[in-house]
Design a protein around this motif. Structure first.
Motif: not given
Length: 436
Positions: A311-321
């Motif tokens: 979950l946190v990996f997906v959220i953090g990567s989304g912010v980077i996107g």
């Protein structure tokens, strides 16, 4: 030092340095630095969520950034009708094959187990690959042959560019979900290698698949949420404003455009920072820090550690996107060759370490300080070398060699900054608050 003062003082110093840059160099240069600082801060917040909250090592920053930039091309650029007529149907058919294969895999997981499921999965993958390759190859060749000097790709949907920032986050989050399902069970060092490798694969694909975003030919003239400087100077109200001010129309248009971006980026950064802070102090944030500090104990308490990490990996990567889409919009062009994983991934990580991992305000000031230092190291290094070697004379080969390589001063300066922070503030400029 009072904790509140320690949190506020670095920001006061930073904005003071930006003001000095505007006074002694140029305000256009100062605003350019500030815009990149704001984009970098969004990237740093994404990494801070992964590393500071959960202890996940993500070296795939540039891959997720590139996916955010790709979203701007696919969402905001105008479609190329000739390319769609030449090979668009083939691309759509390939996508349907891939989606059908994914659906079939999900169905197999429910109705079959063991050896039979594995056999059917392999057979389906081979069949899907052969079908997709036989259709996609001729289709992409036809697309790339359509006016390759100026087009040679499908283009986008022609939608508002701000929508692409959201789509960029979704692209990166979707990629992170796939990567996370495969790699999050790995040890930290293996996860770092895996994410770096995936980042290289993403960028290599973007550089070589011309039909998608022109590859190394780049996509230029992308729509922007603020007007281009040339377009702005053609507006009657702007001409009247320029006539009433001592600044030239070229310099004024540059300042107005950069100020428009600053307003947008501050709004995005503020929203993400507010949400990140709310998450950090919530029960979910406390749980993530507990998982980070002791996975075994968290697992023993009934927490699904892998699911939380995903979950946190997906959220953090989304912010980077989202940050990647902002960066491409700021440049007005998509240049896959400029995404250098080893170089800029290191820089984003330095921002988080210098600012203070686990603290959102720390990651933000770390991004501001590190990018400002990175940009100013070259001109300041040139001045320093020039003054230190003037006694050698204008024709000195040693002096000229040092001046020609002044750009490398930024690497030296970044190393010195990192060493000083690790020595005197090992937990960062604004360290993570110790909550009991």
């Amino acid at each position: 030092m009072n904790s509140n003062l320690r949190s506020v003082l670095p920001f006061i110093i930073f904005f003071g340095l930006v003001a000095l840059t505007g006074i002694f160099q140029s305000w256009s240069f100062a605003f350019s630095i500030l815009n990149m600082c704001l984009v970098s801060a969004v990237m740093a917040l994404g990494i801070n969520m992964q590393w500071g909250y959960a202890g996940l090592v993500n070296f795939g920053v540039m891959g997720f950034t590139a996916l955010g930039g790709l979203a701007v091309v696919l969402v905001a650029s105008e479609p190329v009708p000739e390319a769609w007529a030449a090979g668009g149907h083939g691309v759509l058919l390939t996508l349907l094959v891939i989606v059908g294969f994914a659906v079939a895999i999900l169905a197999l997981r429910r109705v079959s187990t063991g050896f039979l499921r594995g056999l059917l999965t392999v057979a389906g993958a081979i069949a899907a690959f052969i079908l997709a390759a036989s259709v996609l190859g001729p289709a992409t060749e036809a697309i790339e042959d359509v006016d390759p000097s100026f087009a040679g790709f499908l283009g986008g949907a022609g939608l508002p560019v701000l929508l692409s920032w959201i789509v960029g986050g979704l692209f990166a989050a979707a990629a992170a979900f796939v990567i996370g399902k495969i790699a999050l069970g790995l040890r930290a060092d293996y996860l770092a290698i895996a994410t770096l490798g995936v980042s290289e694969i993403i960028i290599a694909a973007l550089m070589n698949e011309d039909w998608m975003a022109r590859g190394v030919k780049n996509v230029v003239g992308l729509p922007r949420p603020v007007p281009y400087e040339v377009e702005l100077r053609e507006e009657a109200w702007f001409a009247d404003l320029a006539a009433s001010l001592p600044l030239g129309s070229i310099e004024l248009s540059s300042l107005v455009v950069k100020l428009g971006y600053i307003a947008l980026f501050v709004a995005v950064l503020g929203a993400i920072l507010w949400l990140a802070q709310k998450a950090l102090v919530s029960p979910w944030g406390r749980m993530m820090r507990a998982v980070r500090d002791n996975e075994t104990a968290a697992g023993a308490m009934g927490k699904d550690v892998k699911k939380l990490h995903l979950l946190v990996f997906v959220i953090g990567s989304g912010v980077i996107g989202v940050a990647g889409a902002m960066l491409t919009t700021l440049d007005g062009q998509f240049t896959p060759g400029s995404y250098q994983p080893l170089r800029f991934t290191f820089l984003i990580w330095v921002m988080v370490i210098v600012g203070g991992s686990g603290n959102n305000w720390g990651a933000t000031i770390g991004a501001f300080v590190v990018w400002f230092t990175w940009v100013q190291a070259e001109p300041m290094g040139t001045i320093l070398i020039d003054n230190a070697t003037f006694w050698l004379g204008e024709d000195s080969p040693v002096r000229n060699h040092l001046l020609d390589n002044a750009a490398q001063m930024r690497l030296v300066v970044m190393g010195v900054v990192l060493l000083l922070v690790l020595r005197f503030a090992p937990r960062g400029i604004i360290p993570e608050a110790q909550r009991r």
